[in-house]
Design an enzyme around this catalytic site. Structure first.
Site, PDB file in Angstrom:
ATOM      1  N   HIS A 224       0.840  -1.203   0.000  1.00 46.60           N
ATOM      2  CA  HIS A 224       0.000   0.000   0.000  1.00 46.60           C
ATOM      3  C   HIS A 224       0.874   1.251   0.000  1.00 46.60           C
ATOM      4  CE1 HIS A 224      -3.225   2.703   0.455  1.00 46.60           C
ATOM      5  NE2 HIS A 224      -3.567   2.493   1.711  1.00 46.60           N
ATOM      6  N   HIS A 264      -1.278   0.802 -11.377  1.00 46.35           N
ATOM      7  CA  HIS A 264      -2.141   1.166 -10.248  1.00 46.35           C
ATOM      8  C   HIS A 264      -3.354   0.247 -10.262  1.00 46.35           C
ATOM      9  CE1 HIS A 264      -4.738   3.582  -7.603  1.00 46.35           C
ATOM     10  NE2 HIS A 264      -3.632   4.164  -7.184  1.00 46.35           N
ATOM     11  N   ASP A 319       3.267   7.910  -7.116  1.00 50.32           N
ATOM     12  CA  ASP A 319       4.529   7.629  -6.437  1.00 50.32           C
ATOM     13  C   ASP A 319       5.730   7.836  -7.348  1.00 50.32           C
ATOM     14  OD1 ASP A 319       3.409   6.766  -3.917  1.00 50.32           O
ATOM     15  OD2 ASP A 319       2.709   4.997  -4.983  1.00 50.32           O
TER      16      ASP A 319
END
Length: 382
Positions: A224, A264, A319
């Protein structure tokens, strides 16, 4: 259909929410009807927190009152600071240290004994949690660096104040705006694992401290949180190899190596938050070291144009650029996931408050697949 097993609950509707919506095919994220790009470009993190907790963007006077109330809650009781010192001195991991400290915050909360059904008290708890986590994180990092914690500056917004408490220097306008945008982008994101965990705990009518502590625990797992740290470690590896970034990524993909920051669970195209942070990374590079921006764009261009990953539903996520942005802001890489939690505390508390307003205990079923009809054998006969 009722007995169908869906591992990971993927695609299962578990709740209704007005807070955020994700269109994975269009690459769109909205908070209460507002496009994330508009909020990141024009709003402050405090405005977005107000939006998540109250359902509408604040007026000027409402924002002033809200910001004043948030600022007044930044100071952390000395007993908790002492615990943070001990955790830092013992080399406890940042996420674990934050989990412990946030859980302790309830011990000094004047509303600690208020029932979960007291929504005004719960909102005050949400305000305290969100305001104090930056102070906790900055104090932890300062102590482990052999420095004394820095008191919050009431003249700075939440984002700028955190950078000041972390580094000891007031950030310039570009750094403060960049970090503020980052907090906005991470404030909420649908029913992800940590948000759902916080909601499950909240559905028992536990208080917000229990829910947020549980959310931190869920986010600490490598599936996560933590991908932006992984991205930065890959960038370090490329930079230290003295190889051309393009040659490095070509060899890595030929060897079947997975590049962190791509793909994702929800988005099939480029994460809209990645687009915003890519622009901020470019802006930071223009006024300083452009190494990390050049490497990340080289990797993205190769994987999207040469390897065609976007056509396969694998594109850069938030990210991929947040790691290098945080590094350019002088933030230690093992603080990236705690910062994620610092921002997401607003979303966790918003979802718990929303769910508890029309609460039903979350209690799914599990299909039993164990043995049947076993006879008990006394222990001396086994």
């Amino acid at each position: 259909m009722a007995d169908e097993l869906i591992k990971g609950l993927e695609g299962v509707l578990a709740a209704e929410s007005e807070l955020s919506s994700i269109d994975g095919d269009a690459g769109r994220l909205i908070y209460l009807g507002y496009d994330i790009e508009d909020l990141a470009r024009h709003a402050s993190y405090e405005e977005v927190v107000y939006l998540l907790w109250h359902g509408d963007l604040p007026t000027r006077s409402q924002l002033d009152s809200f910001t004043e109330a948030m600022t007044a809650e930044r100071v952390v009781d000395e007993s908790i600071v002492e615990t943070v010192r001990r955790l830092a001195d013992s080399d406890e991991r940042p996420m674990a240290a934050m989990r412990t400290a946030v859980s302790m915050l309830s011990s000094t909360d004047p509303d600690a004994d208020a029932a979960a059904q007291d929504h005004e008290a719960a909102r005050r708890k949400a305000r305290r949690i969100t305001a104090k986590i930056p102070t906790i994180l900055a104090a932890y990092d300062r102590v482990r660096q052999g420095e004394e914690p820095i008191d919050p500056d009431p003249d700075l917004g939440l984002a700028a104040n955190f950078l000041y408490m972390l580094t000891g220097e007031r950030p310039d306008e570009i750094a403060a705006e960049t970090f503020d945008q980052s907090l906005i982008l991470h404030a909420d994101h649908g029913l992800n694992a940590s948000t759902f965990t916080a909601m499950v705990v909240g559905s028992t009518m536990a208080d917000l401290y229990a829910s947020v502590t549980a959310g931190i625990g869920a986010l600490s797992g490598p599936l996560h949180g933590g991908a932006n740290q992984d991205v930065m470690e890959v960038l370090f590896e490329i930079d230290e190899s003295d190889r051309d970034p393009l040659a490095w990524v070509e060899q890595a993909t030929e060897e079947g190596r997975r590049i962190p920051g791509f793909g994702h669970r929800v988005y099939n195209v480029k994460d809209p938050r990645a687009k915003i942070l890519q622009a901020r990374s470019e802006e930071l590079a223009a006024s300083g070291d452009d190494t990390w921006y050049e490497i990340t764009t080289t990797i993205e261009d190769y994987l999207t144009e040469e390897k065609g990953l976007v056509e396969k539903g694998i594109a850069p996520n938030v990210d991929f650029y947040s790691g290098s942005v945080y590094y350019q802001l002088g933030i230690p890489i093992d603080m990236y996931t705690p910062i994620f939690a610092m921002s997401r505390a607003a979303g966790w508390t918003a979802h718990v408050l929303e769910y508890q307003a029309d609460n039903r205990l979350i209690r799914p079923r599990g299909r039993y697949v164990g043995p049947d009809d076993r006879d008990y054998v006394p222990i001396d006969e086994r």
